[in-house]
Design an enzyme around this catalytic site. Structure first.
Site, PDB file in Angstrom:
ATOM      1  N   HIS A 236       0.855  -1.192   0.000  1.00  0.00           N
ATOM      2  CA  HIS A 236       0.000   0.000   0.000  1.00  0.00           C
ATOM      3  C   HIS A 236       0.891   1.242   0.000  1.00  0.00           C
ATOM      4  CE1 HIS A 236      -3.870  -1.946   1.801  1.00  0.00           C
ATOM      5  NE2 HIS A 236      -3.260  -2.763   0.957  1.00  0.00           N
TER       6      HIS A 236
ATOM      7  N   GLU B 289       0.965   3.878   1.771  1.00  0.00           N
ATOM      8  CA  GLU B 289       1.433   4.309   3.089  1.00  0.00           C
ATOM      9  C   GLU B 289       2.619   3.477   3.561  1.00  0.00           C
ATOM     10  OE1 GLU B 289      -1.688   3.514   2.081  1.00  0.00           O
ATOM     11  OE2 GLU B 289      -3.170   4.271   3.513  1.00  0.00           O
TER      12      GLU B 289
ATOM     13  N   CYS C 283      -6.372   1.991   5.683  1.00  0.00           N
ATOM     14  CA  CYS C 283      -7.003   0.743   6.099  1.00  0.00           C
ATOM     15  C   CYS C 283      -6.441   0.325   7.466  1.00  0.00           C
ATOM     16  CB  CYS C 283      -6.725  -0.336   5.056  1.00  0.00           C
ATOM     17  SG  CYS C 283      -5.008  -0.915   5.039  1.00  0.00           S
TER      18      CYS C 283
ATOM     19  N   CYS D  22      -2.564  -0.320   7.423  1.00  0.00           N
ATOM     20  CA  CYS D  22      -1.759   0.901   7.342  1.00  0.00           C
ATOM     21  C   CYS D  22      -1.876   1.736   8.615  1.00  0.00           C
ATOM     22  CB  CYS D  22      -2.155   1.708   6.114  1.00  0.00           C
ATOM     23  SG  CYS D  22      -1.735   0.853   4.570  1.00  0.00           S
TER      24      CYS D  22
END
Length: 155
Positions: free
Chosen positions: A57, A59, A88, A91
């Site tokens: 992801h 992040e 999410c 993260c």
């Protein structure tokens, strides 16, 4: 001198640039930027499909890049992470674990958001660190990019 709100907009625009780069690669268009003081220490976008890695992801890619540049994860304690979509649970957990000071996000994610929408992992009082959260910066632009991506995907 730029006021705080203008800085939020400036750094979210950089995160949107990253999200557009993800879009061009066929990745879900989420971009992230990590800032300490006035210095951008990392920029990243989703790389799940490119790397065939469910944890890639934006992040997490940005956190890893920042840690490599800074030399230790503990140096993120004064960092602000700007991300186009609400993080999410994975993260948000990584941000708590890396002691990031602040997260600024664009559009909420009612299906998976862990900073206020579905849950609020970032400010759970049971955890030993809480992340300050600022929501809705350039929300319309961030949301529209996601909508456009999924419209094209459905065609």
């Amino acid at each position: 001198m730029i006021c705080l709100n203008e800085k939020h907009i400036q750094y979210m625009q950089l995160a949107l640039e990253e999200a557009r780069a993800a879009f061009k690669l066929g990745e879900v268009p989420i971009g992230a930027v990590i800032v300490i003081g006035d210095d951008v220490v990392a920029r990243a976008h989703n790389m799940k499909e490119q790397w065939k890695d469910a944890t890639a992801h934006a992040e997490l890619v940005a956190i890893k890049e920042a840690v490599q540049k800074l030399g230790h994860w503990r140096y993120l304690k004064d960092a602000a992470l700007y991300v186009t979509i609400e993080p999410c649970p994975m993260c948000a957990g990584a941000m708590v674990q890396s002691r990031i000071e602040k997260v600024v996000y664009g559009a909420a994610d009612p299906k998976a958001g862990a900073m206020g929408s579905l849950m609020n992992l970032a400010q759970d009082p049971r955890l030993n660190h809480r992340v300050e959260v600022v929501a809705g910066v350039l929300e319309e632009e961030c949301s529209e990019l996601m909508k456009e991506f999924f419209r094209r995907l459905r065609k």
